[in-house]
Write an enzyme that holds these catalytic residues in place. Sequence first.
Site, PDB file in Angstrom:
ATOM      1  CB  ALA A 110      -2.153 -14.932 -28.182  1.00  0.00           C
ATOM      2  N   GLY A 119      -4.393 -13.654 -23.716  1.00  0.00           N
ATOM      3  CA  GLY A 119      -3.564 -14.794 -23.311  1.00  0.00           C
ATOM      4  C   GLY A 119      -2.673 -14.467 -22.123  1.00  0.00           C
ATOM      5  CD  GLU A 125      -7.133 -16.831 -22.371  1.00  0.00           C
ATOM      6  OE1 GLU A 125      -6.358 -16.461 -23.281  1.00  0.00           O
ATOM      7  OE2 GLU A 125      -8.158 -17.477 -22.590  1.00  0.00           O
TER       8      GLU A 125
HETATM    9  C1  HXC Z   1       1.489  -8.575 -30.911  1.00  0.00           C
HETATM   10  C2  HXC Z   1       1.561  -6.672 -29.653  1.00  0.00           C
HETATM   11  C3  HXC Z   1       0.529  -7.142 -28.815  1.00  0.00           C
HETATM   12  C4  HXC Z   1      -0.007  -8.431 -29.098  1.00  0.00           C
HETATM   13  C5  HXC Z   1       1.113  -5.187 -28.132  1.00  0.00           C
HETATM   14  N1  HXC Z   1       1.892  -5.459 -29.186  1.00  0.00           N
HETATM   15  N2  HXC Z   1       0.276  -6.197 -27.886  1.00  0.00           N
HETATM   16  N3  HXC Z   1       2.032  -7.384 -30.680  1.00  0.00           N
HETATM   17  N4  HXC Z   1       0.503  -9.099 -30.153  1.00  0.00           N
HETATM   18  N5  HXC Z   1      -0.955  -8.990 -28.328  1.00  0.00           N
HETATM   19  C6  HXC Z   1       2.937  -4.618 -29.786  1.00  0.00           C
HETATM   20  C7  HXC Z   1       2.331  -3.475 -30.576  1.00  0.00           C
HETATM   21  O1  HXC Z   1       1.967  -3.893 -31.874  1.00  0.00           O
HETATM   22  C8  HXC Z   1       3.489  -2.500 -30.599  1.00  0.00           C
HETATM   23  O2  HXC Z   1       4.417  -2.929 -31.555  1.00  0.00           O
HETATM   24  C9  HXC Z   1       4.133  -2.720 -29.227  1.00  0.00           C
HETATM   25  O3  HXC Z   1       3.686  -3.986 -28.772  1.00  0.00           O
HETATM   26  C10 HXC Z   1       3.681  -1.654 -28.228  1.00  0.00           C
HETATM   27  O4  HXC Z   1       2.274  -1.647 -28.193  1.00  0.00           O
HETATM   28  P1  HXC Z   1       1.412  -0.306 -28.303  1.00  0.00           P
HETATM   29  O5  HXC Z   1       0.048  -0.691 -28.749  1.00  0.00           O
HETATM   30  O6  HXC Z   1       2.122   0.708 -29.131  1.00  0.00           O
HETATM   31  O7  HXC Z   1       1.404   0.177 -26.783  1.00  0.00           O
HETATM   32  P2  HXC Z   1       0.295   1.027 -26.021  1.00  0.00           P
HETATM   33  O8  HXC Z   1      -0.216   2.127 -26.901  1.00  0.00           O
HETATM   34  O9  HXC Z   1       0.890   1.364 -24.697  1.00  0.00           O
HETATM   35  O10 HXC Z   1      -0.943   0.020 -25.809  1.00  0.00           O
HETATM   36  C11 HXC Z   1      -0.783  -1.108 -24.984  1.00  0.00           C
HETATM   37  C12 HXC Z   1      -1.964  -2.090 -25.197  1.00  0.00           C
HETATM   38  C13 HXC Z   1      -2.086  -2.409 -26.706  1.00  0.00           C
HETATM   39  C14 HXC Z   1      -3.245  -1.457 -24.683  1.00  0.00           C
HETATM   40  C15 HXC Z   1      -1.651  -3.326 -24.380  1.00  0.00           C
HETATM   41  O11 HXC Z   1      -0.804  -2.793 -27.216  1.00  0.00           O
HETATM   42  C16 HXC Z   1      -3.048  -3.507 -27.001  1.00  0.00           C
HETATM   43  O12 HXC Z   1      -4.261  -3.304 -26.994  1.00  0.00           O
HETATM   44  N6  HXC Z   1      -2.531  -4.688 -27.337  1.00  0.00           N
HETATM   45  C17 HXC Z   1      -3.328  -5.820 -27.744  1.00  0.00           C
HETATM   46  C18 HXC Z   1      -4.019  -6.432 -26.571  1.00  0.00           C
HETATM   47  C19 HXC Z   1      -4.882  -7.621 -26.994  1.00  0.00           C
HETATM   48  O13 HXC Z   1      -5.817  -7.436 -27.804  1.00  0.00           O
HETATM   49  N7  HXC Z   1      -4.593  -8.787 -26.474  1.00  0.00           N
HETATM   50  C20 HXC Z   1      -5.324 -10.020 -26.812  1.00  0.00           C
HETATM   51  C21 HXC Z   1      -4.661 -10.694 -27.932  1.00  0.00           C
HETATM   52  S1  HXC Z   1      -5.590 -12.101 -28.453  1.00  0.00           S
HETATM   53  P3  HXC Z   1       4.965  -1.948 -32.704  1.00  0.00           P
HETATM   54  O14 HXC Z   1       5.781  -2.848 -33.572  1.00  0.00           O
HETATM   55  O15 HXC Z   1       3.790  -1.349 -33.373  1.00  0.00           O
HETATM   56  O16 HXC Z   1       5.761  -0.949 -31.929  1.00  0.00           O
HETATM   57  C22 HXC Z   1      -5.244 -13.276 -27.344  1.00  0.00           C
HETATM   58  C23 HXC Z   1      -5.904 -14.580 -27.612  1.00  0.00           C
HETATM   59  C24 HXC Z   1      -5.597 -15.575 -26.587  1.00  0.00           C
HETATM   60  O17 HXC Z   1      -4.509 -13.111 -26.422  1.00  0.00           O
HETATM   61  C25 HXC Z   1      -6.063 -16.897 -27.031  1.00  0.00           C
HETATM   62  C26 HXC Z   1      -5.393 -18.019 -26.372  1.00  0.00           C
HETATM   63  C27 HXC Z   1      -3.959 -17.890 -26.160  1.00  0.00           C
END
Ligand code: HXC
Length: 259
Positions: free
Chosen positions: A67, A110, A113
């Site tokens: 998400a 998400g 999911e």
């Molecule tokens: C918003 C996101 C994002 C996310 C990545 N980005 N994941 N933006 N929401 N979930 C954005 C980053 O901010 C970044 O933008 C760009 O995508 C590239 O990501 P990087 O982190 O620079 O890439 P990398 O170093 O290759 O790392 C990849 C990654 C990491 C390991 C996937 O991005 C990451 O850990 N993302 C978050 C994963 C996460 O925690 N997901 C769960 C979310 S909570 P900029 O602008 O900085 O370039 C959830 C709740 C669900 O899903 C509940 C019900 C729906």
Amino acid sequence: MAESYETLLVEIRDGVAIVTLNRPKALNALNATVMTELVAALKGFQADAAIGAVLLTGSEKAFAAGADIKEMQGLDFVDAYLGDFISGWDGVGAFRKPLIAAVAGFALGGGCELAMMCDFIIAADTARFGQPEITLGIIPGMGGTQRLTRAVGKAKAMDLCLTGRMMDAAEAERCGLVARVVPYERLLDEAVEAAHKIAGFSQPAVGMAKEAVDRAFEQTLSEGLRFERRLFHSLFATDDQKEGMAAFIEKRRAVFKNR
Ligand code: HXC
């Protein structure tokens, strides 16, 4: 002609709708627009008799990285509760036609999911699955504690939800989260082939097979068996059953009419 969307690419190929999540700069993070558009697209496919199966995919780097954290950051409890935050996603789980996820790269939070809301997952060898919500101070909110536990069992689900670690495609296949793993270069072809195959079968039979398998997660074995038997009986009322069996006996390919 497929509709055009801000965050999705849609292509219709011989009875199969191929939907590609398309927010590359955010690794396909699922914001409100993506989910509204996806649910609207599915609604359209549901109503379109020519669509027999749907394929959902992302990019080489990410199916979806979760998400959208930037969108969720400022949310407070009352807004989340009163607005029933993310309940709109339930529209994906409610889709009645076959929905296959073709996953390469990250399927996190998400994103994992969403893949699990599909009927089955075909993964590239590059796929990585996880529920990292715990690292953000939250928990999964769209089935990560429920669908994942049913798919992989308590030990692995607890491991993933409590540590937030990712698992690779091989581990995901070993524990039953994904149906097949293929080299990345084969992912789309393999998934399109599967979707075409399904789209060529009788839609009532396909729909009932999906419904019956899904019921296995909702009720007792005896109730599930009874439900399956009733659906099985009902298919003998279709022309497609006559056609399917006649084609077998006449050693020819069946032509189903979805009647
Ligand atoms: C918003 C996101 C994002 C996310 C990545 N980005 N994941 N933006 N929401 N979930 C954005 C980053 O901010 C970044 O933008 C760009 O995508 C590239 O990501 P990087 O982190 O620079 O890439 P990398 O170093 O290759 O790392 C990849 C990654 C990491 C390991 C996937 O991005 C990451 O850990 N993302 C978050 C994963 C996460 O925690 N997901 C769960 C979310 S909570 P900029 O602008 O900085 O370039 C959830 C709740 C669900 O899903 C509940 C019900 C729906």
